[in-house]
Write a protein that holds these residues in place. Structure first.
Motif, PDB file in Angstrom:
ATOM      1  N   GLY A  31      48.774 -41.893  -4.999  1.00  0.00           N
ATOM      2  CA  GLY A  31      47.160 -42.487  -5.428  1.00  0.00           C
ATOM      3  C   GLY A  31      46.350 -41.520  -5.995  1.00  0.00           C
ATOM      4  N   LEU A  32      46.649 -40.313  -6.368  1.00  0.00           N
ATOM      5  CA  LEU A  32      45.683 -39.586  -6.959  1.00  0.00           C
ATOM      6  C   LEU A  32      45.226 -40.039  -8.236  1.00  0.00           C
ATOM      7  CD1 LEU A  32      47.372 -35.963  -6.178  1.00  0.00           C
ATOM      8  CD2 LEU A  32      45.460 -37.019  -5.028  1.00  0.00           C
ATOM      9  N   ALA A  33      45.996 -40.600  -9.088  1.00  0.00           N
ATOM     10  CA  ALA A  33      45.387 -41.170 -10.327  1.00  0.00           C
ATOM     11  C   ALA A  33      44.146 -42.438 -10.156  1.00  0.00           C
ATOM     12  CB  ALA A  33      46.466 -41.871 -10.795  1.00  0.00           C
ATOM     13  N   ASP A  34      44.050 -42.706  -8.747  1.00  0.00           N
ATOM     14  CA  ASP A  34      42.856 -43.826  -8.301  1.00  0.00           C
ATOM     15  C   ASP A  34      41.432 -42.916  -8.294  1.00  0.00           C
ATOM     16  OD1 ASP A  34      45.056 -45.830  -6.064  1.00  0.00           O
ATOM     17  OD2 ASP A  34      44.808 -45.636  -8.441  1.00  0.00           O
ATOM     18  N   LEU A  35      41.652 -41.786  -8.028  1.00  0.00           N
ATOM     19  CA  LEU A  35      40.503 -40.904  -7.711  1.00  0.00           C
ATOM     20  C   LEU A  35      39.912 -40.277  -9.003  1.00  0.00           C
ATOM     21  CD1 LEU A  35      41.815 -39.181  -4.535  1.00  0.00           C
ATOM     22  CD2 LEU A  35      40.393 -41.148  -4.876  1.00  0.00           C
ATOM     23  N   VAL A  36      40.383 -40.352 -10.216  1.00  0.00           N
ATOM     24  CA  VAL A  36      39.940 -39.904 -11.471  1.00  0.00           C
ATOM     25  C   VAL A  36      38.420 -40.463 -11.903  1.00  0.00           C
ATOM     26  CG1 VAL A  36      40.440 -39.660 -13.797  1.00  0.00           C
ATOM     27  CG2 VAL A  36      42.151 -39.451 -12.195  1.00  0.00           C
ATOM     28  N   VAL A  37      37.485 -39.597 -11.862  1.00  0.00           N
ATOM     29  CA  VAL A  37      36.375 -40.143 -12.465  1.00  0.00           C
ATOM     30  C   VAL A  37      35.753 -39.152 -13.666  1.00  0.00           C
ATOM     31  CG1 VAL A  37      33.725 -40.331 -11.943  1.00  0.00           C
ATOM     32  CG2 VAL A  37      35.620 -40.916 -10.196  1.00  0.00           C
ATOM     33  N   LYS A  38      35.404 -39.722 -14.592  1.00  0.00           N
ATOM     34  CA  LYS A  38      35.080 -39.012 -15.845  1.00  0.00           C
ATOM     35  C   LYS A  38      33.761 -38.444 -15.485  1.00  0.00           C
ATOM     36  CE  LYS A  38      38.491 -40.342 -18.010  1.00  0.00           C
ATOM     37  NZ  LYS A  38      39.745 -39.412 -17.898  1.00  0.00           N
ATOM     38  N   ASP A  39      33.313 -37.263 -16.182  1.00  0.00           N
ATOM     39  CA  ASP A  39      32.067 -36.435 -15.992  1.00  0.00           C
ATOM     40  C   ASP A  39      30.744 -37.334 -16.383  1.00  0.00           C
ATOM     41  OD1 ASP A  39      33.022 -33.132 -16.613  1.00  0.00           O
ATOM     42  OD2 ASP A  39      33.232 -34.409 -14.774  1.00  0.00           O
ATOM     43  N   ASP A  40      31.075 -38.097 -17.404  1.00  0.00           N
ATOM     44  CA  ASP A  40      29.931 -38.890 -17.962  1.00  0.00           C
ATOM     45  C   ASP A  40      29.492 -39.996 -16.995  1.00  0.00           C
ATOM     46  OD1 ASP A  40      32.152 -40.177 -18.850  1.00  0.00           O
ATOM     47  OD2 ASP A  40      31.351 -40.748 -20.754  1.00  0.00           O
ATOM     48  N   GLU A  41      30.512 -40.587 -16.363  1.00  0.00           N
ATOM     49  CA  GLU A  41      30.331 -41.606 -15.295  1.00  0.00           C
ATOM     50  C   GLU A  41      29.533 -40.885 -14.393  1.00  0.00           C
ATOM     51  OE1 GLU A  41      34.169 -43.034 -14.439  1.00  0.00           O
ATOM     52  OE2 GLU A  41      34.256 -44.176 -16.580  1.00  0.00           O
ATOM     53  N   LEU A  42      29.841 -39.750 -13.668  1.00  0.00           N
ATOM     54  CA  LEU A  42      29.476 -39.265 -12.734  1.00  0.00           C
ATOM     55  C   LEU A  42      27.523 -38.959 -12.949  1.00  0.00           C
ATOM     56  CD1 LEU A  42      31.886 -36.871 -10.873  1.00  0.00           C
ATOM     57  CD2 LEU A  42      30.908 -39.047  -9.932  1.00  0.00           C
ATOM     58  N   GLY A  43      27.578 -38.522 -14.235  1.00  0.00           N
ATOM     59  CA  GLY A  43      26.309 -38.207 -14.849  1.00  0.00           C
ATOM     60  C   GLY A  43      25.269 -39.340 -14.796  1.00  0.00           C
ATOM     61  N   GLY A  44      25.892 -40.394 -15.133  1.00  0.00           N
ATOM     62  CA  GLY A  44      25.208 -41.544 -15.195  1.00  0.00           C
ATOM     63  C   GLY A  44      24.444 -42.114 -13.592  1.00  0.00           C
ATOM     64  N   ILE A  45      25.432 -42.156 -12.781  1.00  0.00           N
ATOM     65  CA  ILE A  45      25.222 -42.242 -11.446  1.00  0.00           C
ATOM     66  C   ILE A  45      24.412 -41.428 -10.863  1.00  0.00           C
ATOM     67  CG2 ILE A  45      26.221 -42.632  -8.978  1.00  0.00           C
ATOM     68  CD1 ILE A  45      29.028 -43.396 -10.530  1.00  0.00           C
ATOM     69  N   GLY A  46      24.539 -40.230 -10.969  1.00  0.00           N
ATOM     70  CA  GLY A  46      23.447 -39.262 -10.578  1.00  0.00           C
ATOM     71  C   GLY A  46      21.970 -39.334 -11.277  1.00  0.00           C
ATOM     72  N   HIS A  47      22.048 -39.630 -12.365  1.00  0.00           N
ATOM     73  CA  HIS A  47      20.749 -39.764 -13.038  1.00  0.00           C
ATOM     74  C   HIS A  47      20.082 -41.143 -12.496  1.00  0.00           C
ATOM     75  CE1 HIS A  47      17.713 -39.842 -16.180  1.00  0.00           C
ATOM     76  NE2 HIS A  47      17.931 -41.046 -16.485  1.00  0.00           N
ATOM     77  N   ALA A  48      20.725 -42.259 -12.132  1.00  0.00           N
ATOM     78  CA  ALA A  48      20.403 -43.528 -11.786  1.00  0.00           C
ATOM     79  C   ALA A  48      19.778 -43.231 -10.390  1.00  0.00           C
ATOM     80  CB  ALA A  48      21.094 -44.486 -11.686  1.00  0.00           C
ATOM     81  N   ALA A  49      20.417 -42.310  -9.453  1.00  0.00           N
ATOM     82  CA  ALA A  49      20.033 -42.276  -8.213  1.00  0.00           C
ATOM     83  C   ALA A  49      18.901 -41.235  -8.264  1.00  0.00           C
ATOM     84  CB  ALA A  49      21.185 -41.467  -7.503  1.00  0.00           C
ATOM     85  N   PHE A  50      18.788 -40.278  -8.980  1.00  0.00           N
ATOM     86  CA  PHE A  50      17.625 -39.217  -9.042  1.00  0.00           C
ATOM     87  C   PHE A  50      16.322 -40.191  -9.490  1.00  0.00           C
ATOM     88  CE2 PHE A  50      14.901 -36.409 -11.432  1.00  0.00           C
ATOM     89  CZ  PHE A  50      14.622 -35.244 -10.653  1.00  0.00           C
ATOM     90  N   GLY A  51      16.488 -41.179 -10.317  1.00  0.00           N
ATOM     91  CA  GLY A  51      15.355 -42.064 -10.655  1.00  0.00           C
ATOM     92  C   GLY A  51      14.807 -42.801  -9.592  1.00  0.00           C
ATOM     93  N   ARG A  52      15.719 -43.537  -8.724  1.00  0.00           N
ATOM     94  CA  ARG A  52      15.408 -44.194  -7.710  1.00  0.00           C
ATOM     95  C   ARG A  52      14.763 -43.342  -6.827  1.00  0.00           C
ATOM     96  NH1 ARG A  52      17.186 -49.407  -7.850  1.00  0.00           N
ATOM     97  NH2 ARG A  52      18.916 -49.756  -9.212  1.00  0.00           N
ATOM     98  N   VAL A  53      15.339 -42.069  -6.361  1.00  0.00           N
ATOM     99  CA  VAL A  53      14.688 -41.289  -5.318  1.00  0.00           C
ATOM    100  C   VAL A  53      13.085 -41.046  -5.710  1.00  0.00           C
ATOM    101  CG1 VAL A  53      14.669 -39.265  -4.158  1.00  0.00           C
ATOM    102  CG2 VAL A  53      16.610 -40.376  -4.511  1.00  0.00           C
ATOM    103  N   ASN A  54      13.075 -40.796  -7.061  1.00  0.00           N
ATOM    104  CA  ASN A  54      11.512 -40.155  -7.579  1.00  0.00           C
ATOM    105  C   ASN A  54      10.713 -41.478  -7.334  1.00  0.00           C
ATOM    106  OD1 ASN A  54      12.397 -37.675  -7.791  1.00  0.00           O
ATOM    107  ND2 ASN A  54      12.982 -37.815  -9.938  1.00  0.00           N
TER     108      ASN A  54
END
Length: 60
Positions: A31-54
C-alpha cells in the motif's frame, strides 16, 4: 460493564483491525504507493491553510 472492561474490549477490537490492515491497499509494502503526495500539492494545501488561519479573528 466497567469502564476498564469496555476500554479493554475496544482496544482489542482496534488491534485486530490494525493487524488485518496490511492486505489489499492498506498499510504495508503493497500500500505504499497510496501514500505518495507531490510537493506542489502539499504546498497548495499549506498555503490554503495558512490563509484561513490568518483570516481568523480572535473572539472575546
Amino acid at each position: 460493564m466497567s469502564f476498564e472492561q469496555e476500554w479493554g474490549e475496544l482496544q482489542a477490537a482496534a488491534a485486530m483491525r490494525l493487524n488485518q490492515a496490511g492486505g489489499a491497499g492498506g498499510s504495508g509494502p503493497q500500500g505504499l504507493a497510496d501514500l505518495v503526495v507531490k510537493d506542489d500539492e502539499l504546498g497548495g494545501i499549506g498555503h490554503a491553510a495558512f490563509g484561513r488561519v490568518n483570516n481568523l479573528e480572535p473572539t472575546g
